[in-house]
Design an enzyme around this catalytic site. Structure first.
Site, PDB file in Angstrom:
ATOM      1  N   THR A  46       0.465  -4.270   3.102  1.00 32.43           N
ATOM      2  CA  THR A  46      -0.630  -3.618   2.381  1.00 32.43           C
ATOM      3  C   THR A  46      -0.498  -2.095   2.375  1.00 32.43           C
ATOM      4  OG1 THR A  46      -2.045  -5.485   2.955  1.00 32.43           O
ATOM      5  CG2 THR A  46      -3.156  -3.460   2.278  1.00 32.43           C
ATOM      6  N   ASP A  59       9.089 -14.601   4.036  1.00 37.27           N
ATOM      7  CA  ASP A  59       7.892 -14.453   4.873  1.00 37.27           C
ATOM      8  C   ASP A  59       6.776 -15.427   4.478  1.00 37.27           C
ATOM      9  OD1 ASP A  59       6.586 -13.090   6.927  1.00 37.27           O
ATOM     10  OD2 ASP A  59       5.569 -11.740   5.531  1.00 37.27           O
ATOM     11  N   SER A  70      -0.658  -3.144   8.767  1.00 33.87           N
ATOM     12  CA  SER A  70      -1.203  -2.044   7.954  1.00 33.87           C
ATOM     13  C   SER A  70      -2.544  -1.572   8.499  1.00 33.87           C
ATOM     14  CB  SER A  70      -1.397  -2.495   6.503  1.00 33.87           C
ATOM     15  OG  SER A  70      -0.168  -2.813   5.922  1.00 33.87           O
TER      16      SER A  70
HETATM   17  O1  G3H Z   1       3.699 -10.787   6.938  1.00 32.29           O
HETATM   18  C1  G3H Z   1       3.319  -9.709   6.469  1.00 32.29           C
HETATM   19  C2  G3H Z   1       2.394  -8.846   7.162  1.00 32.29           C
HETATM   20  O2  G3H Z   1       1.710  -9.498   8.119  1.00 32.29           O
HETATM   21  C3  G3H Z   1       1.755  -7.766   6.372  1.00 32.29           C
HETATM   22  O3  G3H Z   1       0.386  -7.607   6.630  1.00 32.29           O
HETATM   23  O4  G3H Z   1      -0.211  -6.555   4.479  1.00 32.29           O
HETATM   24  O5  G3H Z   1      -1.783  -6.527   6.377  1.00 32.29           O
HETATM   25  O6  G3H Z   1       0.294  -5.152   6.456  1.00 32.29           O
HETATM   26  P1  G3H Z   1      -0.388  -6.384   5.959  1.00 32.29           P
HETATM   27 ZN    ZN Z   2       1.809 -11.721   7.858  1.00 34.89          ZN
END
Ligand code: G3H
Ligand code: ZN
Length: 296
Positions: free
Chosen positions: A236, A84, A214
């Site tokens: 998150t 990612d 999140s």
């Molecule tokens: O690529 C990962 C996500 O976009 C996670 O985002 O940590 O705000 O849930 P977040």
């Molecule tokens: Zn992301």
């Protein structure tokens, strides 16, 4: 169960008007917890390793990846691995050997033409090597402590016509769209631009990906799935659950020294969070052909 492929999971979900949950893992406990949560729901899931997580592991991808692969193989539900937010090509090139069937190449902070050129090169390499490639156009924001862009700042939202050209020119398999989310939110207060999401869905024939999920409340997540988002990224939320549980355990038992005690609490909390997200997405699934318009 053999490792699943991200492209297959997302395609199957999209055909059934569902979305696949994709969780960012940092430790073995994250991987175990996400799989446990997915098993509790009987649903497929994607384990994501971000470039930042690799950086945390001293720049080494293989140790965490191998742990995730072996955990996935022991799962009773299909589990795929996704690399990612990759900005470094040498890391992208490690994906196939480390068990990843997909990657997100993130050149979203570059000007449009540079994003397009870098993403096209990454997609060509990915497809030659059996990797399903996701890219980002517009800026979700909030990565690496950056303040989220204001809704009307240039590049803060994905433009549908630009996105159509971008997907055609790069050949990417999926597109992360900026529709009101921001990374690393610790409150679930994001409001999505549903009109824009509907226009993006109409303009594009590749799966859409929601980052920064999140910060998105359950009702907004359901609307996003109903509007055609095929992959929902959550990181998150797991970390909030883990840290809260560990903090609580340490406060309750200040004499504890065995990390298994508090890591077990953290893992259980993450597993519940993962299951709750997946259950929300499943509850949003609409019968084939009955997808609602994002604007309604
Ligand atoms: O690529 C990962 C996500 O976009 C996670 O985002 O940590 O705000 O849930 P977040
Ligand atoms: Zn992301």
């Amino acid at each position: 169960m053999p490792l699943a492929a991200t492209g297959t999971l997302v395609a199957e979900a999209s055909a059934e008007r569902r979305a696949v949950a994709a969780f960012n893992i940092i430790t073995l406990e994250h991987a175990e917890a996400v799989i446990e949560g997915a098993e509790a729901c009987g649903s497929p899931v994607i384990l994501q390793v971000s470039q930042n997580a690799v950086k945390f592991h001293h720049g080494r991808l293989a140790p965490l990846a191998r742990a995730a692969v072996e955990s996935a193989r022991l799962a009773s539900v299909p589990v795929a691995l996704h690399l990612d937010h990759v900005t470094a090509s040498p890391l992208l090139r490690q994906a196939p050997d480390c068990g990843f069937s997909s990657a997100m190449f993130d050149a979203s902070r570059l000007p449009y033409e540079d994003n397009l050129a870098a993403t096209r090169e990454a997609a060509e390499w990915a497809h030659r090597n059996g990797i399903w490639l996701e890219a980002e156009l517009g800026q979700v924001g909030g990565k690496d402590g950056a303040a989220p862009l204001g809704a009307h700042e240039p590049g803060a939202r994905t433009d549908p016509l630009e996105a159509r050209d971008f997907v055609a020119a790069t050949g990417v398999d999926a597109l992360a769209v900026a529709v009101g989310t921001s990374h690393a939110m610790t409150t679930r207060t994001a409001r999505l631009d549903h009109g824009l999401l509907a226009r993006l869905r109409d303009a594009l024939d590749v799966p859409l990906v929601l980052h920064g999920s999140s910060g998105v409340p359950d009702d907004e997540l359901r609307r996003a799935v109903a509007a055609g988002i095929g992959k929902i990224n959550v990181g998150t939320g797991l970390n909030i659950a883990m840290t809260g549980a560990v903090r609580g355990h340490l406060a309750d038992d200040p004499r504890v020294v065995d990390p298994r005690k508090y890591l077990a609490a953290g893992r259980t909390a993450m597993s519940r969070t993962a299951a709750a997200v997946i259950a929300t997405l499943e509850s949003a699934a609409t019968p084939a052909g009955a997808r609602t318009s994002a604007g309604t």
